[in-house]
Design an enzyme around this catalytic site. Structure first.
Site, PDB file in Angstrom:
ATOM      1  N   SER A 146     -13.029 -20.776 -13.580  1.00 44.06           N
ATOM      2  CA  SER A 146     -14.460 -20.561 -13.813  1.00 44.06           C
ATOM      3  C   SER A 146     -14.651 -19.632 -15.001  1.00 44.06           C
ATOM      4  O   SER A 146     -13.783 -18.800 -15.303  1.00 44.06           O
ATOM      5  CB  SER A 146     -15.066 -19.916 -12.560  1.00 44.06           C
ATOM      6  OG  SER A 146     -16.352 -19.428 -12.830  1.00 44.06           O
ATOM      7  N   TYR A 160     -14.118 -12.495  -6.802  1.00 48.62           N
ATOM      8  CA  TYR A 160     -14.162 -13.891  -7.263  1.00 48.62           C
ATOM      9  C   TYR A 160     -13.649 -13.969  -8.710  1.00 48.62           C
ATOM     10  O   TYR A 160     -12.797 -14.804  -9.041  1.00 48.62           O
ATOM     11  CB  TYR A 160     -15.594 -14.421  -7.166  1.00 48.62           C
ATOM     12  CG  TYR A 160     -15.763 -15.825  -7.686  1.00 48.62           C
ATOM     13  CD1 TYR A 160     -15.472 -16.925  -6.889  1.00 48.62           C
ATOM     14  CD2 TYR A 160     -16.202 -16.060  -8.997  1.00 48.62           C
ATOM     15  CE1 TYR A 160     -15.620 -18.224  -7.365  1.00 48.62           C
ATOM     16  CE2 TYR A 160     -16.351 -17.346  -9.479  1.00 48.62           C
ATOM     17  CZ  TYR A 160     -16.060 -18.424  -8.665  1.00 48.62           C
ATOM     18  OH  TYR A 160     -16.202 -19.700  -9.151  1.00 48.62           O
ATOM     19  N   LYS A 164     -10.353 -15.957 -10.124  1.00 53.10           N
ATOM     20  CA  LYS A 164     -10.470 -17.031 -11.127  1.00 53.10           C
ATOM     21  C   LYS A 164      -9.657 -16.702 -12.383  1.00 53.10           C
ATOM     22  O   LYS A 164      -9.097 -17.589 -13.024  1.00 53.10           O
ATOM     23  CB  LYS A 164     -11.948 -17.264 -11.462  1.00 53.10           C
ATOM     24  CG  LYS A 164     -12.730 -17.859 -10.291  1.00 53.10           C
ATOM     25  CD  LYS A 164     -12.345 -19.307 -10.089  1.00 53.10           C
ATOM     26  CE  LYS A 164     -12.416 -19.792  -8.693  1.00 53.10           C
ATOM     27  NZ  LYS A 164     -11.986 -21.176  -8.526  1.00 53.10           N
TER      28      LYS A 164
END
Ligand code: ADP
Length: 253
Positions: A146, A160, A164
């Site tokens: 991402s 997160y 990623k």
């Protein structure tokens, strides 16, 4: 089963119960592959299996409930796939969880959960298919990272973003280790892709978000699936260790 059917490539897509993973899995089915839909959510898998879209493809589809943070469950799923379909050509590590949490409010439990699903799942699923891909002397691993792993936006949560970013460097370590054995490993890094949940976001906030994207629109799931499909194809054999940005120009480098 016909001989032609036997020659189909076998692709595993994790997190294929909805959203991007489902889009990628359907794209592979339309390209005459056999597809393993992996998801932790059995209800989503049932819905996919019963959907009208899937009916023509059921003989080429397998639905496995697997929690990708459970290493034993991953190994079990790989054995099950091999027992019936004998090979694994493509692995797409897409299963993921995301939560908006401030640095101050982060708990150990939440940190561990996101890291073990997003990053641990990517590592251990890739590890689990290696012996098969090495014996075939061919394989494609594609990690769905991402923009969060590149730019670290606060709205995505530090856990997160770290997971990623971790996927991007795993992509390189695996790519380096496997390059001489016919196995390529690449990542895609999408941002601002249109999802059904966007309906729940305030319209002013959405307009502002759109305004910040140079191409002035959100991305489409099929635009990500298209690149994944290319990376999975024979034509992409000379690409490994790369990250493909799909972000409407949000990040140019
Ligand atoms: P996106 O489409 O943006 O990738 P979604 O949240 O819509 O994100 O989809 C992620 C998918 O990953 C969901 O179907 C979800 O059930 C699945 N998933 C989440 N956690 C796990 C896990 N631990 N193991 C396997 N699949 C998971």
């Amino acid at each position: 089963m016909s001989e032609i059917n036997e020659k189909r490539k076998v692709a595993i897509v994790t997190g294929a119960g909805q959203g991007l993973g489902l889009e990628i899995a359907k794209k592979f089915l339309s390209e005459e592959m056999k597809v393993v839909f992996v998801d932790v959510n059995q209800q989503l898998l049932n819905e996919v299996k019963n959907s009208a879209d899937l009916q023509p493809y059921l003989s080429n589809s397998k639905f496995l409930q697997v929690d990708v943070s459970d290493v034993a469950a991953i190994k079990h799923s790989v054995n099950e796939i091999l027992r019936e379909w004998f090979r694994i050509d493509i692995l797409v590590n897409n299963a993921g969880v995301r939560k908006e949490t401030s640095i101050e409010d982060m708990t150990e439990e939440e940190w561990n959960k996101i890291l073990s699903v997003n990053l641990g799942g990517t590592f251990f699923y890739s590890q689990a298919v290696l012996a098969t891909m090495k014996s075939q002397k061919s394989g494609r691993i594609i990690n769905i990272s991402s923009y969060g792993g590149q730019a670290g936006p606060l709205s995505s949560g530090a856990h997160y973003c770290a997971s990623k970013a971790g996927q991007l460097v795993l992509t390189k370590t695996f790519a380096r280790s496997l390059a001489s054995q016919g196995i390529t490993v690449n990542a895609v890094a999408p941002a601002a892709i249109e999802t059904p949940e966007m309906k729940n976001i305030d319209t002013n906030k959405l307009a502002k978000m759109k305004d910040s994207i140079p191409v002035q629109r959100f991305g489409r799931e099929e635009e990500v699936a298209g690149i994944v499909s290319y990376l999975a194809s024979d034509a992409a054999g000379y690409i490994t260790g790369s990250t493909f940005d799909i972000n409407g120009g949000l990040l140019m480098r």
